[in-house]
Design an enzyme around this catalytic site. Sequence first.
Site, PDB file in Angstrom:
ATOM      1  N   HIS A  21      -6.763  35.172 -39.932  1.00  0.00           N
ATOM      2  CA  HIS A  21      -5.857  35.063 -38.424  1.00  0.00           C
ATOM      3  C   HIS A  21      -6.005  34.028 -39.229  1.00  0.00           C
ATOM      4  O   HIS A  21      -6.203  33.087 -39.262  1.00  0.00           O
ATOM      5  CB  HIS A  21      -7.056  35.531 -38.135  1.00  0.00           C
ATOM      6  CG  HIS A  21      -8.308  34.687 -37.796  1.00  0.00           C
ATOM      7  ND1 HIS A  21      -8.106  33.744 -37.593  1.00  0.00           N
ATOM      8  CD2 HIS A  21      -9.381  35.862 -37.671  1.00  0.00           C
ATOM      9  CE1 HIS A  21      -9.851  33.233 -37.302  1.00  0.00           C
ATOM     10  NE2 HIS A  21     -10.843  35.289 -37.834  1.00  0.00           N
ATOM     11  N   HIS A  24      -8.863  31.102 -40.082  1.00  0.00           N
ATOM     12  CA  HIS A  24      -8.642  30.571 -41.098  1.00  0.00           C
ATOM     13  C   HIS A  24      -7.295  29.568 -41.761  1.00  0.00           C
ATOM     14  O   HIS A  24      -7.435  28.775 -42.701  1.00  0.00           O
ATOM     15  CB  HIS A  24      -8.390  31.121 -42.236  1.00  0.00           C
ATOM     16  CG  HIS A  24      -9.583  32.877 -41.507  1.00  0.00           C
ATOM     17  ND1 HIS A  24      -9.303  34.350 -41.354  1.00  0.00           N
ATOM     18  CD2 HIS A  24     -10.767  32.799 -42.048  1.00  0.00           C
ATOM     19  CE1 HIS A  24     -10.411  34.740 -41.387  1.00  0.00           C
ATOM     20  NE2 HIS A  24     -12.087  34.059 -41.315  1.00  0.00           N
ATOM     21  N   CYS A 130     -28.172  38.926 -39.922  1.00  0.00           N
ATOM     22  CA  CYS A 130     -26.757  39.553 -39.398  1.00  0.00           C
ATOM     23  C   CYS A 130     -25.824  39.708 -39.955  1.00  0.00           C
ATOM     24  O   CYS A 130     -25.840  38.435 -41.342  1.00  0.00           O
ATOM     25  CB  CYS A 130     -25.946  37.829 -38.169  1.00  0.00           C
ATOM     26  SG  CYS A 130     -24.774  38.451 -37.965  1.00  0.00           S
ATOM     27  N   CYS A 133     -22.504  37.244 -40.217  1.00  0.00           N
ATOM     28  CA  CYS A 133     -22.461  35.346 -40.662  1.00  0.00           C
ATOM     29  C   CYS A 133     -23.489  35.850 -42.262  1.00  0.00           C
ATOM     30  O   CYS A 133     -23.136  34.763 -42.795  1.00  0.00           O
ATOM     31  CB  CYS A 133     -23.454  35.380 -39.382  1.00  0.00           C
ATOM     32  SG  CYS A 133     -23.718  34.704 -38.293  1.00  0.00           S
ATOM     33  N   CYS A 155     -26.444  39.321 -32.362  1.00  0.00           N
ATOM     34  CA  CYS A 155     -25.998  37.561 -32.822  1.00  0.00           C
ATOM     35  C   CYS A 155     -25.308  36.937 -31.417  1.00  0.00           C
ATOM     36  O   CYS A 155     -24.289  37.749 -31.049  1.00  0.00           O
ATOM     37  CB  CYS A 155     -25.411  38.467 -34.163  1.00  0.00           C
ATOM     38  SG  CYS A 155     -24.264  36.470 -34.726  1.00  0.00           S
ATOM     39  N   HIS A 158     -21.387  36.869 -33.063  1.00  0.00           N
ATOM     40  CA  HIS A 158     -20.688  38.673 -33.864  1.00  0.00           C
ATOM     41  C   HIS A 158     -20.921  38.937 -32.214  1.00  0.00           C
ATOM     42  O   HIS A 158     -20.654  39.920 -32.347  1.00  0.00           O
ATOM     43  CB  HIS A 158     -21.332  38.713 -35.062  1.00  0.00           C
ATOM     44  CG  HIS A 158     -20.362  38.331 -36.105  1.00  0.00           C
ATOM     45  ND1 HIS A 158     -20.993  36.968 -36.943  1.00  0.00           N
ATOM     46  CD2 HIS A 158     -19.278  38.229 -36.572  1.00  0.00           C
ATOM     47  CE1 HIS A 158     -20.289  36.952 -37.221  1.00  0.00           C
ATOM     48  NE2 HIS A 158     -19.016  37.503 -37.649  1.00  0.00           N
ATOM     49  N   LYS A 305     -14.645  31.756 -29.667  1.00  0.00           N
ATOM     50  CA  LYS A 305     -14.310  31.528 -31.256  1.00  0.00           C
ATOM     51  C   LYS A 305     -13.160  33.161 -31.278  1.00  0.00           C
ATOM     52  O   LYS A 305     -13.141  34.147 -31.144  1.00  0.00           O
ATOM     53  CB  LYS A 305     -14.960  31.484 -32.123  1.00  0.00           C
ATOM     54  CG  LYS A 305     -14.307  31.486 -32.803  1.00  0.00           C
ATOM     55  CD  LYS A 305     -16.038  31.451 -34.467  1.00  0.00           C
ATOM     56  CE  LYS A 305     -15.487  31.638 -35.499  1.00  0.00           C
ATOM     57  NZ  LYS A 305     -16.532  33.006 -36.665  1.00  0.00           N
ATOM     58  N   LYS A 308     -11.130  38.699 -36.348  1.00  0.00           N
ATOM     59  CA  LYS A 308     -11.177  40.008 -35.931  1.00  0.00           C
ATOM     60  C   LYS A 308     -12.173  40.847 -35.500  1.00  0.00           C
ATOM     61  O   LYS A 308     -11.656  41.573 -34.861  1.00  0.00           O
ATOM     62  CB  LYS A 308     -10.923  40.468 -37.568  1.00  0.00           C
ATOM     63  CG  LYS A 308      -9.502  39.358 -38.156  1.00  0.00           C
ATOM     64  CD  LYS A 308      -8.214  40.946 -38.021  1.00  0.00           C
ATOM     65  CE  LYS A 308      -7.393  39.967 -38.327  1.00  0.00           C
ATOM     66  NZ  LYS A 308      -5.751  40.727 -38.226  1.00  0.00           N
TER      67      LYS A 308
END
Length: 520
Positions: A21, A24, A130, A133, A155, A158, A305, A308
């Site tokens: 995305h 990145h 996790c 991560c 987490c 996430h 953040k 995806k």
Amino acid sequence: MSDGSSFYITTPIFYVNDVPHIGHAYTEVAADVLARWHRQAGDDAWLLTGTDEHGQKILRTATANGVTPKEWADRLVETAWKPLLQIVDIKNDDFIRTTDERHEVNAQKFLQHLYDAGHIYTGEYEGFYCVGCEEYKQPSDLIDGTGEFAGQQVCAIHSIPVELLHEKNYFFRMSTFADQLLALYEENPDFVQPAAARNEVISFVKQGLSDLSISRSSFDWGIKVPWDDSHVVYVWFDALLNYITAAGYGHDDEKFSRLWPATHIVGKDILRFHAVIWPAMLLAAGIEVPRRVFGHGWLLVGGEKMSKSKLTGIAPSQITDTFGSDAFRYYFMRAISFGQDGSFSWEDLSARYQSELANGFGNLASRVIAMVVRYCDGEIPTPTVFTEDDELIRATEKRATDAAGDAISRLAIHEAIAAIWELVDELNGYITSQEPWALAKDPADRARLEAVLFTAVRGLGTLAVLLSPVVPQATAKLWQALGGTGELTDQRIDRAWQWTGGTHVSPLEALFPRIEATVG
Ligand code: MSP
């Protein structure tokens, strides 16, 4: 920065569980702008990027899709991650995959070396993990879940529950390196940047370091631990080593001593791995620590953040299909202070495209070139008498060159662009106030017209050289239209204001065409 010295710069290597995305692509572009800049400054610049392919996260995605993890990684690398480099125009020197033999073999050498030197011991890990991560978590890293995970600890990144592991693992004696790391941060204040990130890392290490579990034994998708093939190397330990295996560690000493140490550009979520674990690994192996680690901010959506897994990812091509890769690169490097978080909005992108790229820069270039064609038959004048107004442009060219170079050496990409844009704005003001179209009406003003057009052409040439790392395609077209000699990318950026120029201009298509369609 212009003495031919080595400038080895890296992006993180990307997990291949999903497609990229714009977050990145943002990391890729920042590293690429810095690499291109240093190449043009005469440095031996080397940009590395690549993919992180081992670990549970990839294994689970592949299994869920009914293929082997290697098949899955091959598919994603070829259909998504390598194409990303074309989509946002990255000029990387190498692309490493952690499944490459050159990586696996030399990562094993590194590990064996640490084992033989007594930095590794057998233990048992009991605690949280996790998979998103790929990280062992402390209870303090977790937050209360909401919605379907209410009542569970999740987490913080996430927002999904962590797993409880109980495994026999090998451990790296990381705790013994805390003092050396603190001394490193103290003696080399630029090692971790920006300052807020550095402070966070220092207070984290001051709380004391634990030893790190560096192997997993409950699945087998990874690099085998060389002395015990019932374990695979912990995916982060494996991934961090890409920075040296790609640079020749263990197989090409000459290359390694030429390139290493590197500047690492990473997102702030993975700063600790790079600023704590990675230098500790290198200290243990007796290898020089990185030159610096820069933690950039996040692209946010709704204050969170972009990701995806939270379904907020925007594909880079959604932007480049409409605006082009140059606009993508310019927008993210200009609109977000490098090191801070930033929110993406289609409105802001469209507005900056129109006012800064199309009207500010593109129009300036088209108008000046059209006037040289019209008033001078395309021949670039060679005046000898200049006024104070012309000298002011000259001074701005020099100031922009120096200020931008200084900003880049501090990794302040947004400041560099802002310094260059002063020249764009001043040149626009200069054209408006000098009115070359009025000078062209009276043959008595011929000398003045020539001085103005020459000054404007020279300013454009300086802009082409300075902006080439950020908007490589538009500046290449401009360079050609200005009749610049040689390749634009071979022009010294630290001497941009000294460019010697061409003799004739040729017509220039709109560098940033008007975009009619509504987007979003
Ligand atoms: N595989 C690890 C890195 C290993 S490096 C030895 C990893 N991969 S990742 O694919 O999840 O993330 C790669 C990079 O993308 C990280 O620097 C991360 O911060 C960045 N970004 C992911 N989402 C982002 C945003 N929303 N905004 C900005 N950058 C983001 O972590």
